[in-house]
Write an enzyme that holds these catalytic residues in place. Structure first.
Site, short mmCIF file in Angstrom:
data_model
loop_
_atom_site.label_atom_id
_atom_site.label_comp_id
_atom_site.label_asym_id
_atom_site.label_seq_id
_atom_site.Cartn_x
_atom_site.Cartn_y
_atom_site.Cartn_z
N GLU A 1 87.78 -102.96 31.58
CA GLU A 1 86.75 -103.66 31.68
C GLU A 1 85.41 -103.81 31.15
O GLU A 1 84.97 -102.63 31.28
CB GLU A 1 86.33 -103.67 33.60
CG GLU A 1 85.52 -104.43 33.88
CD GLU A 1 85.09 -104.10 35.46
OE1 GLU A 1 85.94 -103.29 36.04
OE2 GLU A 1 84.17 -104.84 35.95
N ASP B 1 85.85 -100.66 36.76
CA ASP B 1 85.26 -100.02 37.62
C ASP B 1 85.55 -99.79 38.80
O ASP B 1 86.49 -100.51 39.50
CB ASP B 1 83.80 -100.72 37.68
CG ASP B 1 83.33 -100.69 36.34
OD1 ASP B 1 83.52 -99.95 35.54
OD2 ASP B 1 82.28 -101.57 36.20
N ASP C 1 84.73 -100.64 41.69
CA ASP C 1 83.96 -101.41 42.78
C ASP C 1 84.78 -102.87 43.02
O ASP C 1 85.97 -102.96 42.57
CB ASP C 1 82.48 -101.92 42.11
CG ASP C 1 82.70 -102.49 40.90
OD1 ASP C 1 83.91 -103.06 40.53
OD2 ASP C 1 81.57 -102.44 40.17
#
Ligand code: 1YM
Length: 632
Positions: free
Chosen positions: A422, A495, A497
């Site tokens: 990413e 990530d 998140d």
């Protein structure tokens, strides 16, 4: 069939089960833990199928046990020839049970039907209460199946039924925490398969309840699976019996491009399909080609391929095969081997479907139209791919060569790993830190196309996905073959998140929809970057979860410094390699399709148009479909 106290055969001791639990329940992780529940529930379900009792209750109790109750005849409470009570034998002797006899439909292959005694062997405590012949009886066990209190009459009752409550042994299982949603999904499925059965689930810990009852069985099942999709017609319902094999199929086309077929044998899911699924698919291809021919819809000699007739199809195939004919294959025994099932399913479905198509021409023409479009798109896509492969289409080839891919130097595809990373900044660190010999890096920019409603054509037109597809080189759709893959592992690295989770899900959906054989072959992984680093004096360590951090904090005396990584980009190249990419230290999560329905359902919840369910899902389940075998 009357239960025969003498028909019980004593084969092995429970000690063997405790020594090698994996042999009996597959594993000692969450999945194995839930096997215990299925094992007991399956006995209650069998009793209901035989016509005794129509309500089953499953309770997750406050004291960590699971209680399963039915309203059947109650386990026989007589004396066994060994002198022990029948319940004692049923719950302490492996493979005990008169049910494993000819004529019935009980599943004893694979991991199912290993018996209630296995559950007892893997429990620190078990209590069985039986209501039968006016009496209420109880027997209890402890420490992996040792009799605690022998069978005794504890009262009188006019009811009948069996209640089994067990406490899984922490010494055996990695975790003893049951998952309400896992149990819920499975119970919903059983209720779909057996119309008129009611299953209630209660969680005393969180005050959650569910109750499942479906009068329209498989038709309701298909409607449920299509909840977040647009169906093109009413569910087609087909049934028949031949040579003792019962076949029930419900199917419905949607406006999506994905096929979603689930199959069951004797009410147990066959995750890897088998002869019944083959029979169904053959019938479908045959019926539609026949219809096309009779109605002059196909020009020339061309015919529809199987996959064309399954685009957008949701279907449930449920067959009941007599015990004597049952054969399961594959490592997890999730594939029906019984050769007789194929022609039986094929002829019943072909006959019923052909009739339906003739009787419902407008629906038939709509489906045909879809199949013909699929055929055209498939042929175009195949041609385009071949051109790229053969180097005829320069722009396609250049795209890869000049693209963002940083290749691995090594030439062994099996050893090579592709990291889908990413963002460009993390991509940069990954590129610097990687093992040049075996690790390739493909940075992804922004969000990936949502594949829920994408066709093969859309995929070919999407640069990001096209790049991934070309880089892996295994083909897509019905052409996808893991053996052609340029990489032995494809690792999604995002990530830790919400956004990262979303990208993970989008990519997994893409693989699930278009390169499913790669998931089946175990090629797709998710990287598991640490959430924190913790420095104490001289040493620095990385921490994966909040729980782990809490544990560590309790143990440390003196000063320490915690750093929370907000994203992969915050780690330098060396840190990223050390924690997340280095085969020696990293913990990868292998993406599996343990449960096609769950994956499909979650994917459509996630990728459908509704925003709220998506948010809810991400918060609760982000790694639910991912196996965490690889977590440290
Ligand atoms: C909560 C779990 O086990 N119910 C249950 C089990 C059995 C019977 C009825 C039963 C079967 C028969 C005759 C028969 C039995 N299971 C086994 C074994 N609920 C639950 N309800 N009478 C009662 O099959 O003929 C033996 S009896 F061994 F499979 F576990």
């Amino acid at each position: 069939m009357a239960y025969d106290d003498k028909s019980i055969k004593i084969l092995e001791g429970l000690e063997a089960v405790r020594k090698r639990p994996g042999m009996y329940i597959g594993s000692t992780d969450k999945r194995g833990l839930h096997h215990l529940v299925w094992e007991i529930v399956d006995n209650a379900v069998d009793e209901a199928i035989n016509g005794y009792g129509s309500l089953i209750k499953v309770t997750l109790t406050k004291n960590g046990s699971v209680r399963v109750e039915d309203e059947g005849r109650g386990v026989p409470c007589g004396k066994h020839e060994s002198g022990k009570s029948t319940p004692e034998v049923i719950y302490t002797v492996l493979h005990a049970g008169g049910k494993f006899e000819e004529g019935g439909y009980k599943v004893s292959g694979g991991l199912h039907g290993v018996g209630a005694s296995v559950v007892n062997a893997l429990s620190k405590k078990m209590v069985v209460t039986i209501a039968r012949d006016g009496g209420l009886y109880e027997i209890s066990f402890k420490d992996g199946g040792k009799v605690d209190t022998p069978l005794k009459k504890i009262g009188q009752t006019r009811k009948t039924g069996t209640t089994v409550e067990f406490w899984p042994d922490e010494k055996i299982f990695d975790t003893t925490k049951f998952s309400f949603s896992t149990i819920e999904e499975r119970m919903r499925e059983s209720a779909f398969l057996i119309s008129n059965l009611t299953i209630e689930i209660n969680d005393e810990n969180e005050d959650r309840h569910s109750s499942f009852h479906f009068e329209n069985g498989l038709v309701s099942f298909v409607e449920y699976m299509n909840e977040n999709k647009t169906p093109l017609h009413k569910v087609i319902d087909m049934e028949g019996t031949k040579t003792g094999i019962e076949v029930h199929v419900a199917m419905c086309y949607t406006d999506s491009y994905n096929e979603n077929i689930l199959s069951f044998v004797n009410n147990v899911k066959t995750i890897d399909g088998g002869s019944h699924e083959v029979g169904f698919k053959t019938a479908l291809t045959k019926a539609f080609n026949e219809y096309a021919k009779n109605n002059n819809l196909l020009k020339g000699k061309t015919v529809l391929e199987g996959a064309d007739t399954r685009e957008g199809l949701t279907a449930i195939i449920s067959v009941n095969v007599p015990e004597a004919l049952l054969q399961f294959e594959g490592q997890t025994k999730g594939k029906l081997g019984t050769p007789q099932a194929r022609p039986v399913v094929e002829s019943i479905v072909y006959e019923k479907l052909s009739y339906y198509l003739e009787e419902n021409k407008s629906v038939a023409n709509m489906i045909m139209d879809k199949a013909l479009k699929s055929k055209t798109a498939r042929e175009a896509a195949r041609k385009a791919r071949e051109e790229v492969r053969n180097g005829k289409n320069k722009s396609g080839k250049d795209k890869i060569l000049n693209g963002k891919l940083t290749k691995a130097a090594g030439k062994d595809p099996k050893k090579n790993e592709l990291f889908l990373v990413e963002g460009d900044s993390a991509g940069g660190s990954a590129k610097t830190g990687r093992n040049r010999e075996t690790q390739a890096i493909l940075p992804l920019r922004g969000k990936v196309l949502n594949c829920e409603k994408a066709s093969t054509n859309d995929i070919n037109g999407n640069e990001e996905l096209n790049l991934i597809m070309q880089t892996i080189g295994a083909g897509i759709g019905s052409d996808c073959n893991p053996e052609d893959s340029n990489y032995g592992k494809v690792i999604i690295m995002t990530d830790a998140d919400d956004d990262g989770a979303h990208i993970q899900i989008l990519l997994i959906t893409f693989f699930y929809r278009f390169m499913r054989p790669l998931i089946d072959a175990g090629f797709i992984y998710v990287a598991n970057p640490p959430l924190y680093s913790l420095e104490t004096g001289k040493s620095k360590e990385y921490i994966q979860t909040d729980e782990e951090l809490a544990e560590k904090r309790k143990l440390i005396k003196g000063q320490y410094k915690i750093n929370r990584f907000k994203g992969l980009g915050e780690m330098d190249a060396e840190e990223l390699f050390e924690t997340t990419m280095d085969p020696k230290n990293r913990s990868l999560i292998r993406v599996t399709i343990e449960d096609a329905m769950l994956a499909e359902k979650r994917v459509s919840t996630l990728m459908g148009d509704k925003v709220e369910p998506r948010k809810e899902w991400i918060n609760e389940n982000v790694d639910f479909t991912l196996e965490d075998d690889f977590r440290r």
